[in-house]
Write an enzyme that holds these catalytic residues in place. Structure first.
Site, PDB file in Angstrom:
ATOM      1  N   ASN A  43      -8.149  46.654 -73.835  1.00 10.60           N
ATOM      2  CA  ASN A  43      -9.603  46.763 -73.697  1.00 10.60           C
ATOM      3  C   ASN A  43     -10.360  45.532 -74.185  1.00 10.60           C
ATOM      4  O   ASN A  43     -11.577  45.490 -74.095  1.00 10.60           O
ATOM      5  CB  ASN A  43     -10.125  48.036 -74.370  1.00 10.60           C
ATOM      6  CG  ASN A  43      -9.849  48.076 -75.847  1.00 10.60           C
ATOM      7  OD1 ASN A  43      -9.162  47.202 -76.383  1.00 10.60           O
ATOM      8  ND2 ASN A  43     -10.373  49.086 -76.518  1.00 10.60           N
ATOM      9  N   HIS A  76       1.523  50.559 -68.581  1.00  9.64           N
ATOM     10  CA  HIS A  76       0.343  49.708 -68.750  1.00  9.64           C
ATOM     11  C   HIS A  76       0.729  48.236 -68.908  1.00  9.64           C
ATOM     12  O   HIS A  76      -0.132  47.368 -68.833  1.00  9.64           O
ATOM     13  CB  HIS A  76      -0.448  50.181 -69.972  1.00  9.64           C
ATOM     14  CG  HIS A  76      -1.927  50.305 -69.756  1.00  9.64           C
ATOM     15  ND1 HIS A  76      -2.548  50.252 -68.525  1.00  9.64           N
ATOM     16  CD2 HIS A  76      -2.932  50.483 -70.653  1.00  9.64           C
ATOM     17  CE1 HIS A  76      -3.857  50.389 -68.672  1.00  9.64           C
ATOM     18  NE2 HIS A  76      -4.114  50.525 -69.952  1.00  9.64           N
ATOM     19  N   PHE A  84      -4.873  43.603 -77.104  1.00 14.31           N
ATOM     20  CA  PHE A  84      -4.869  44.962 -76.568  1.00 14.31           C
ATOM     21  C   PHE A  84      -5.730  44.970 -75.313  1.00 14.31           C
ATOM     22  O   PHE A  84      -6.627  44.157 -75.127  1.00 14.31           O
ATOM     23  CB  PHE A  84      -5.300  46.026 -77.589  1.00 14.31           C
ATOM     24  CG  PHE A  84      -4.219  46.307 -78.592  1.00 14.31           C
ATOM     25  CD1 PHE A  84      -3.171  47.169 -78.283  1.00 14.31           C
ATOM     26  CD2 PHE A  84      -4.225  45.677 -79.822  1.00 14.31           C
ATOM     27  CE1 PHE A  84      -2.154  47.397 -79.192  1.00 14.31           C
ATOM     28  CE2 PHE A  84      -3.212  45.906 -80.733  1.00 14.31           C
ATOM     29  CZ  PHE A  84      -2.167  46.769 -80.425  1.00 14.31           C
ATOM     30  N   ASN A 106      -9.753  49.432 -68.211  1.00  7.69           N
ATOM     31  CA  ASN A 106     -10.455  48.818 -69.345  1.00  7.69           C
ATOM     32  C   ASN A 106     -10.225  47.317 -69.463  1.00  7.69           C
ATOM     33  O   ASN A 106     -11.117  46.584 -69.886  1.00  7.69           O
ATOM     34  CB  ASN A 106     -10.079  49.522 -70.645  1.00  7.69           C
ATOM     35  CG  ASN A 106     -10.660  50.910 -70.721  1.00  7.69           C
ATOM     36  OD1 ASN A 106     -11.736  51.174 -70.180  1.00  7.69           O
ATOM     37  ND2 ASN A 106      -9.957  51.818 -71.371  1.00  7.69           N
ATOM     38  N   TYR A 113       4.876  49.181 -76.956  1.00  6.99           N
ATOM     39  CA  TYR A 113       4.237  49.213 -75.634  1.00  6.99           C
ATOM     40  C   TYR A 113       5.020  48.457 -74.565  1.00  6.99           C
ATOM     41  O   TYR A 113       4.701  48.561 -73.383  1.00  6.99           O
ATOM     42  CB  TYR A 113       2.822  48.632 -75.710  1.00  6.99           C
ATOM     43  CG  TYR A 113       1.903  49.416 -76.601  1.00  6.99           C
ATOM     44  CD1 TYR A 113       1.449  50.670 -76.216  1.00  6.99           C
ATOM     45  CD2 TYR A 113       1.509  48.919 -77.841  1.00  6.99           C
ATOM     46  CE1 TYR A 113       0.616  51.407 -77.038  1.00  6.99           C
ATOM     47  CE2 TYR A 113       0.672  49.651 -78.669  1.00  6.99           C
ATOM     48  CZ  TYR A 113       0.233  50.890 -78.263  1.00  6.99           C
ATOM     49  OH  TYR A 113      -0.593  51.618 -79.074  1.00  6.99           O
TER      50      TYR A 113
END
Length: 192
Positions: free
Chosen positions: A71, A23, A69, A117, A18
């Site tokens: 969320n 993001h 993460f 989120n 990631y």
């Protein structure tokens, strides 16, 4: 005079896969801020993230990259805020923003989560939306069905350059933000 902001949170997802995704723009910002302030991150299990302490002339500022993460970012933010008795209005959250053109920046106190989120969870865990947000525009894919794939993929070379430029410009506003000069910071950040 002490700093108005006592914690800066960069949102992103942990893991190599990631690292370069849109993001993770909040992580990119925080890495640059830590480098500028000569602060080093270390994993802190009790805070559910990587934490750095920047010792500045007007007091310490905590830097946080949640490793929960996206969320579940609120778990990390609330843990650090509660431990160090940091109020929501002393927190700056830096995150990617779909609804802003790539490379543009918006700064504000409070507001909605825009479907983000990470912001939803932070608001739920803090019990309020009254924290500062530095929103780094990543653009929108044009179709809401493409959003997940879009934010979890690497930006084009041109978009990455625009986001990096936005990060660099945002760093210039940090002294005003820390000092509580939010109108000045907003004027500077919202200008082209």
């Amino acid at each position: 005079m002490s700093n108005t902001i006592k914690m800066v949170v960069g949102l992103g997802n942990p893991g190599k896969e990631y690292e370069q995704t849109r993001h993770n723009a909040g992580f990119w910002f925080l890495d640059e801020l830590a480098w500028k302030w000569k602060a080093s991150f270390k994993e802190e299990k009790k805070f559910f993230g990587e934490v750095a302490r920047a010792t500045l002339p007007d007091g310490d500022v905590w830097l946080l990259k949640p490793t929960t993460f996206m969320n579940r970012s609120g778990q990390a933010v609330a843990a650090l805020a509660q431990f160090y008795k940091i109020k929501p209005e002393e927190i700056l959250v830096v995150h990617d923003e779909l609804d802003i053109p790539c490379g543009r920046i918006k700064f504000k106190l409070g507001g909605g989560n825009g479907g983000h989120n990470g912001l939803k969870d932070i608001q739920a865990k803090l019990g309020t939306a009254d924290y500062y947000r530095l929103r780094l525009g990543i653009g929108h894919p044009g179709d809401r069905n493409l959003v997940v794939g879009y934010v979890l993929n690497k930006p084009s070379t041109e978009h990455r350059r625009q986001i990096d430029d936005a990060v660099a410009k945002s760093l210039q506003a940090i002294p005003d933000i820390l000092a509580g000069k939010c109108e000045e910071a907003t004027r500077f950040l919202h200008s082209k």
